[in-house]
Motif scaffolding. Structure first.
Motif, mmCIF file in Angstrom:
data_model
loop_
_atom_site.group_PDB
_atom_site.id
_atom_site.type_symbol
_atom_site.label_atom_id
_atom_site.label_comp_id
_atom_site.label_asym_id
_atom_site.label_seq_id
_atom_site.Cartn_x
_atom_site.Cartn_y
_atom_site.Cartn_z
ATOM 1 N N GLU A 141 0.826 -1.208 0.000
ATOM 2 C CA GLU A 141 0.000 0.000 0.000
ATOM 3 C C GLU A 141 0.862 1.261 0.000
ATOM 4 N N MET A 142 2.041 1.195 0.625
ATOM 5 C CA MET A 142 2.993 2.307 0.594
ATOM 6 C C MET A 142 4.399 1.744 0.649
ATOM 7 N N ILE A 143 5.263 2.189 -0.267
ATOM 8 C CA ILE A 143 6.666 1.792 -0.311
ATOM 9 C C ILE A 143 7.512 3.050 -0.144
ATOM 10 N N HIS A 144 8.428 3.011 0.808
ATOM 11 C CA HIS A 144 9.339 4.131 1.050
ATOM 12 C C HIS A 144 10.636 3.897 0.285
ATOM 13 N N VAL A 145 11.043 4.864 -0.513
ATOM 14 C CA VAL A 145 12.225 4.726 -1.365
ATOM 15 C C VAL A 145 13.216 5.825 -1.015
ATOM 16 N N ASP A 146 14.487 5.467 -0.944
ATOM 17 C CA ASP A 146 15.521 6.447 -0.613
ATOM 18 C C ASP A 146 16.868 5.913 -1.081
ATOM 19 N N VAL A 147 17.883 6.789 -1.038
ATOM 20 C CA VAL A 147 19.257 6.445 -1.392
ATOM 21 C C VAL A 147 20.156 6.824 -0.226
ATOM 22 N N LYS A 148 21.025 5.901 0.169
ATOM 23 C CA LYS A 148 22.019 6.168 1.204
ATOM 24 C C LYS A 148 23.391 6.185 0.565
ATOM 25 N N LYS A 149 24.102 7.293 0.748
ATOM 26 C CA LYS A 149 25.438 7.443 0.163
ATOM 27 C C LYS A 149 26.492 7.157 1.228
ATOM 28 N N LEU A 150 27.420 6.239 0.910
ATOM 29 C CA LEU A 150 28.483 5.859 1.831
ATOM 30 C C LEU A 150 29.835 6.049 1.161
ATOM 31 N N GLY A 151 30.802 6.491 1.950
ATOM 32 C CA GLY A 151 32.165 6.575 1.448
ATOM 33 C C GLY A 151 32.754 5.187 1.252
ATOM 34 N N ARG A 152 33.412 4.996 0.145
ATOM 35 C CA ARG A 152 34.010 3.695 -0.153
ATOM 36 C C ARG A 152 35.247 3.473 0.711
ATOM 37 N N ILE A 153 35.479 2.238 1.099
ATOM 38 C CA ILE A 153 36.645 1.875 1.903
ATOM 39 C C ILE A 153 37.820 1.624 0.966
ATOM 40 N N GLY A 183 30.926 14.296 -12.547
ATOM 41 C CA GLY A 183 30.145 14.531 -13.737
ATOM 42 C C GLY A 183 28.749 14.008 -13.563
ATOM 43 N N ARG A 184 27.730 14.825 -13.801
ATOM 44 C CA ARG A 184 26.329 14.454 -13.664
ATOM 45 C C ARG A 184 26.060 13.899 -12.268
ATOM 46 N N GLY A 185 26.690 14.489 -11.273
ATOM 47 C CA GLY A 185 26.436 14.074 -9.902
ATOM 48 C C GLY A 185 27.219 12.858 -9.467
ATOM 49 N N LEU A 186 28.187 12.381 -10.260
ATOM 50 C CA LEU A 186 28.931 11.178 -9.906
ATOM 51 C C LEU A 186 30.141 11.546 -9.068
ATOM 52 N N LEU A 187 30.450 10.702 -8.120
ATOM 53 C CA LEU A 187 31.640 10.861 -7.304
ATOM 54 C C LEU A 187 32.177 9.465 -7.019
ATOM 55 N N ARG A 188 33.344 9.147 -7.572
ATOM 56 C CA ARG A 188 33.845 7.778 -7.493
ATOM 57 C C ARG A 188 34.227 7.372 -6.082
ATOM 58 N N GLY A 189 34.417 8.317 -5.183
ATOM 59 C CA GLY A 189 34.766 7.963 -3.822
ATOM 60 C C GLY A 189 33.588 7.495 -2.999
ATOM 61 N N TYR A 190 32.412 7.414 -3.586
ATOM 62 C CA TYR A 190 31.211 7.025 -2.855
ATOM 63 C C TYR A 190 30.501 5.877 -3.560
ATOM 64 N N THR A 191 29.738 5.144 -2.772
ATOM 65 C CA THR A 191 28.830 4.141 -3.309
ATOM 66 C C THR A 191 27.421 4.495 -2.874
ATOM 67 N N PHE A 192 26.428 4.160 -3.680
ATOM 68 C CA PHE A 192 25.055 4.569 -3.447
ATOM 69 C C PHE A 192 24.185 3.324 -3.261
ATOM 70 N N ILE A 193 23.475 3.287 -2.158
ATOM 71 C CA ILE A 193 22.635 2.140 -1.818
ATOM 72 C C ILE A 193 21.182 2.578 -1.929
ATOM 73 N N HIS A 194 20.449 1.980 -2.844
ATOM 74 C CA HIS A 194 19.050 2.307 -3.077
ATOM 75 C C HIS A 194 18.169 1.336 -2.286
ATOM 76 N N HIS A 195 17.164 1.874 -1.588
ATOM 77 C CA HIS A 195 16.273 1.062 -0.761
ATOM 78 C C HIS A 195 14.833 1.235 -1.206
ATOM 79 N N ALA A 196 14.045 0.188 -1.003
ATOM 80 C CA ALA A 196 12.588 0.235 -1.135
ATOM 81 C C ALA A 196 12.032 -0.550 0.053
ATOM 82 N N VAL A 197 11.442 0.150 1.032
ATOM 83 C CA VAL A 197 10.969 -0.449 2.284
ATOM 84 C C VAL A 197 9.451 -0.427 2.294
ATOM 85 N N ASP A 198 8.856 -1.591 2.496
ATOM 86 C CA ASP A 198 7.402 -1.680 2.593
ATOM 87 C C ASP A 198 6.931 -1.135 3.937
ATOM 88 N N ASP A 199 5.908 -0.290 3.913
ATOM 89 C CA ASP A 199 5.447 0.360 5.135
ATOM 90 C C ASP A 199 4.824 -0.630 6.105
#
Length: 333
Positions: A141-153, A183-199
């Motif tokens: 009925e509702m899905i929460h979507v977000d992106v978490k940006k983490l620095g790469r090790i 470029g276009r919002g990219l930064l190689r020192g980071y990784t991006f984790i996309h989530h979709a959480v069911d409410d």
């Protein structure tokens, strides 16, 4: 507090006991003289024989033994989980199969401070009475979507595992080898984790991706729709923040083609999307910074195991100790 010379005060008890023990007065007559019952007179006489004048004082009401009290080992496990993992009473109780009230009493007995005084990630405390809590009635009925940006090790480990000087040296080596690309919002020192959480169930679908562009966000959303549909969950609404990838026409068209209604949070109000924000905090505490990693590949290799544990095994306090998978009835296994 009664007067020191009252009938059943220590002085009066001593007179009663001496009349019975030293004066050999029968219990019934002594009880009538001091206006007490016969069992009471017998009790103080017995204590006088056993302990003397010290037996006339009040004894503490605390029992000498408590067979139902938790063992010392259990108490140490509770305190250990509190200090090492910073869990609340409910989370500890679900993990150790105890009552929440029992864990709370143990933490209070050992003078453990509240989490809001020890956990830096909580930030400014929001009063509980001001928090608006809600839960949708069924999965999808509702899905929460977000992106978490983490620095790469970097290779060799970051500052959390090898210390600040060595970690900074590894980071500089990585940056010089890869170069910094913006470029276009990219930064190689980071990784991006996309989530979709069911409410409703808190079941999560997540992917580790290299960026957060509109093409990547739209492709992730298509994968999430297919993943939830494989479990019999039809997504009706999606809630996101106001990031550029979520305001794009490509992302909107992806949801429209699937018959999904798109909702966005009010600007500067991440609390509206609180369920996925809370998952981000769990992500940091129990996976990203749970232990030292020597490389980004080593950390990412553990990610799917963490997601599987979160969905199927980890007790969720909002679900009264149940796992998110328990609310998604069509999961295999």
């Amino acid at each position: 507090m009664s007067h020191s010379n009252a009938i059943l005060a220590p002085a009066g008890r001593l007179k009663l006991a001496r009349c019975v023990v030293d004066g050999h007065l029968p219990l019934r007559l002594a009880a009538e003289r001091f206006n007490v019952s016969v069992p009471t007179a017998a009790r103080w006489a017995r204590r006088y024989v056993e302990c003397g004048e010290a037996g006339m004082l009040d004894r503490p009401s605390r029992p000498l033994s408590c067979p139902h009290r938790s063992s010392v080992r259990t108490e140490h496990r509770v305190v250990g989980l509190r200090t090492s993992r910073r869990w609340g009473p409910a989370r500890i109780a679900y993990h150790l199969h105890l009552n929440i009230s029992t864990v709370h009493r143990i933490l209070h007995r050992y003078h453990c401070p509240p989490l809001r005084f020890t956990d830096r990630s909580t930030g400014i405390r929001i009063r509980r009475e001001h928090a608006r809590r809600y839960e949708y009635a069924w999965p999808g009925e509702m899905i929460h979507v977000d992106v978490k940006k983490l620095g790469r090790i970097p290779e060799g480990g970051g500052h959390r595992s090898v210390g600040r000087p060595a970690g900074e040296a590894n980071k500089r080596t990585r940056n010089s080898a890869e170069g910094v690309s913006r470029g276009r919002g990219l930064l190689r020192g980071y990784t991006f984790i996309h989530h979709a959480v069911d409410d409703h169930s808190r079941y999560v679908y997540s992917e580790i991706l290299p960026d957060e562009t509109k093409e990547t966000a739209a492709a992730f959303m298509r994968n999430a729709i297919a993943a939830f549909a494989a479990h019999g969950v039809k997504i009706q609404r999606v809630l996101t923040d106001n990031g550029s990838c979520y305001r794009s026409r490509l992302f909107a068209q992806t949801l429209t083609d699937a018959g999904i209604r798109h909702k966005r949070t009010r600007p500067y109000r991440p609390q509206t999307n609180g369920k996925v924000e809370r998952f981000n905090r769990i992500l940091l505490e129990e996976w990203a910074y749970a232990r030292p990693y020597t490389s980004e590949a080593e950390r990412q290799a553990c990610y799917q195991d963490f997601i599987e544990h979160y969905n199927r095994s980890r007790p969720h306090t909002a679900l009264k100790g149940a796992s998110p998978a328990s609310r998604v009835t069509n999961l295999p296994g």
